[in-house]
Structure formats: C-alpha cells, structure tokens
Design a protein around this motif. Structure first.
Motif: not given
Length: 340
Positions: A189, A210, A212, A273, A278, A280
């Motif tokens: 991350s 991740n 984001e 995931h 999370t 990804a």
C-alpha cells in the motif's frame, strides 16, 4: 539504466511436467540459475519465501550457498515474511550470509501475505500482542531486526565468560557493517511505502498492490513510488534509496516461448482479494514478439520510476530455459528501452 534481476518462487512438484520435482531440485537449480545469470551479466538473484508450501522457505542457507558460488551478482529476497521471524536469529544468519557473499546481500522483508495454512506464524511460536494484528507483529519484528543491524551493544556480558569479551555491552555476531542500507520493504500500500521510507528501507513493489484508486496497476504503483520518495526526502536520510518493481516479461523469440507464453500477454490487469477486507490489483503479464513488447513496456510508468527491475521466472521449466528467458530480455528488450 536499470539493475535487472530475476525473482524465483522456487516451486517444486513431483510431476513429469516439472523440472523441479523435489525441494532438493528447487534449491540446487536456484544455485545453478544464479551462476548462469551472473555469466549473462544479470544483476541480481532474488527469491520468494513461503512456509508450508512446495516452494523455497527459510532463505539463508540458499543465499549463503549462492554467495559462495558467485562473485558479483546481488543475492536477495522478495520477500521474507517477518511474521515468522525471530529478529535476533535472523540478524546472525543475515550477517553470516552477507559476509560469505562479500556484501552482496539485498534482503527484502514484508509483513506477509496470505499463506498455505491458517495463521502459520503461530506454529513458529509467535502471536500478536493484545490489540495488535499479525501485520502489526510483522512490522514490529522488522523494526527489531533493523535496530540489531546497527551493531550497537545491548547485552550484559557475563563477568566470568568462557572466552574474552570486548569492552562494554555485546552485540550479535557475526555483524556486517553495511547491511543496514541493503534492507528493503515489500509494500502493498502507499501508507506502508511511506512507513518504510521513514525507517530508511529501500522499496520493493511487486506485481500486486492494494487497489487504492481504481487506476491501472502501473499508474498506482508509480504513485506509490513517488509517495515513497517524497517521504524519504522529508525523513532527511543522507543517502539515496533504491526502488524495485517486479514484472512477468517474456520475449517470444522461438517456438518454446510461443508454446509456453504465446497467449499469456493478452489479458490486462486483474482484480482480486488477498483477504476478506483488502481489494488488490494484480499487474498483467507481458508476453510478445520483441518489437511489440518494447512498445508495451515503454508505457509502463512504474518501470520508468524504478531503478531495479525483477523478472519473475518460471523455475519449474528448468535452468536452461530460464537462462534463455533472461538472455532474451537482456538482448532484445533492455537495450531498446535504455535499461542497458
């Protein structure tokens, strides 16, 4: 110009389709491939660590063996799951392996990823503190490891030792003076990349992170690298860190390549995931004829940002084929993109 290394997961399977049918095959062929890679002028030999799996696990015997068999290639991990590690014993192992290789160790660490068993670190005798997660525990183990690499004395000497001691508190031995600046953090991350920069670790960014922002993988990864470098600058460290990215890249130059990877480069990034919370994003595989591959890779923003590129290798296809894969990249791709 970039340093170019290979990254092996060290898979083995007792099947006719695999060239690595035992753990011994995987280990010995890892040494052979490192020697072959050095002869090709590859810059680094890196290995992934997985416990409870038919893959490479505790890395230091392998790293030391490669160090004794080679002279110049960097030898590293990407990554060691710190949830499983005793930082004190690891500092001794790392010091020994680095001295055997004459200062060529590049250790990638991480808080860990999903494993083959549930909470496997518990079997190794570790458990998070109350209110902490296993990820917190992995980062705490890493912080202790970094502090030990400074080489400061911390242990009260026995007044009646078996052998004479130097004056003052004692440190762990053997100690490598320069290893502290060759520790990397595998960040999933942006926030952990910033954390790694504050602690003075180099950055390893893999083929997943991740998700984001919802942007393409290489765009998100490039943003992560820029955030890391800004945090490094703000931390005021007095040396320049390194940044690596990992990629699966296969230049199709003969019939073997086309048979193995001819259809591998047709898909883009994928979403999954890594745990229930999370999301990804996983980077694509690059596979194609050299001219097409050069055009595709020229658009990868994260590769542009990094100074080190780790090429994942299909180790179960054997040493000779993997040496061919590496040579094809160095010959047909790297010069055209200014990597060499």
């Amino acid at each position: 110009m970039k340093k170019i290394g290979f990254l092996s997961f060290g898979h083995w399977a007792p099947s006719l389709q695999s060239q690595t049918r035992s753990a011994g095959d995987a280990l010995l062929q890892s040494i052979e491939l490192s020697v072959a890679a050095e002869e090709l002028d590859v810059d680094g030999a890196y290995f992934r660590v997985h416990h409870f799996a038919r893959q490479l696990a505790s890395p230091f015997p392998l790293l030391a063996a490669i160090g004794a068999k080679t002279k110049k290639i960097e030898i590293g991990t990407a990554v060691i799951d710190m949830r499983y590690e005793n930082a004190f014993y690891m500092a001794e192992d790392a010091g020994a392996a680095d001295l055997i290789s004459n200062g060529r160790l590049q250790l990638g660490l991480s808080r860990g990823s999903p494993e083959q068993v549930i909470d496997g670190w518990r079997y190794f005798g570790y458990q998070p503190k109350d209110g902490a997660t296993d990820a917190d525990m992995g980062r705490q183990h890493a912080e202790v490891f970094l502090s030990l690499l400074k080489g400061d004395g911390f242990a009260e000497p026995n007044p009646r030792p078996m052998f004479p001691n130097p004056p003052g508190l004692l440190r762990l031995e053997p100690h490598s003076e320069s290893l502290q600046k060759r520790i990397w953090w595998g960040a999933g991350s942006n926030s952990t990349a910033v954390w790694a920069a504050k602690l003075g670790m180099n950055l390893q960014s893999s083929t997943l992170k991740n998700d984001e922002s919802g942007e393409p993988f290489h765009i998100q990864q490039a943003a992560q690298i820029r955030a890391y470098r800004q945090a490094w600058k703000e931390a005021g460290h007095n040396w320049t860190p390194r940044v690596s990215v990992s990629r699966s890249i296969f230049a199709l130059t003969d019939d073997r390549d086309r048979a193995y990877f001819g259809s591998a480069g047709r898909e883009g990034d994928s979403i999954g995931h890594i745990d229930e919370n999370t999301r990804a994003i996983f980077g694509r595989t690059y596979a194609g004829e050299p001219e097409a591959l050069i055009k595709q890779l020229a658009q990868d923003e994260a590769i542009k940002e990094a100074d080190t590129l780790l090429l994942t290798v299909p180790n179960q296809l054997g040493v000779d084929y993997n040496a061919h894969v590496l040579e094809a990249i160095l010959t047909h791709i790297a010069p055209a993109l200014g990597w060499r």
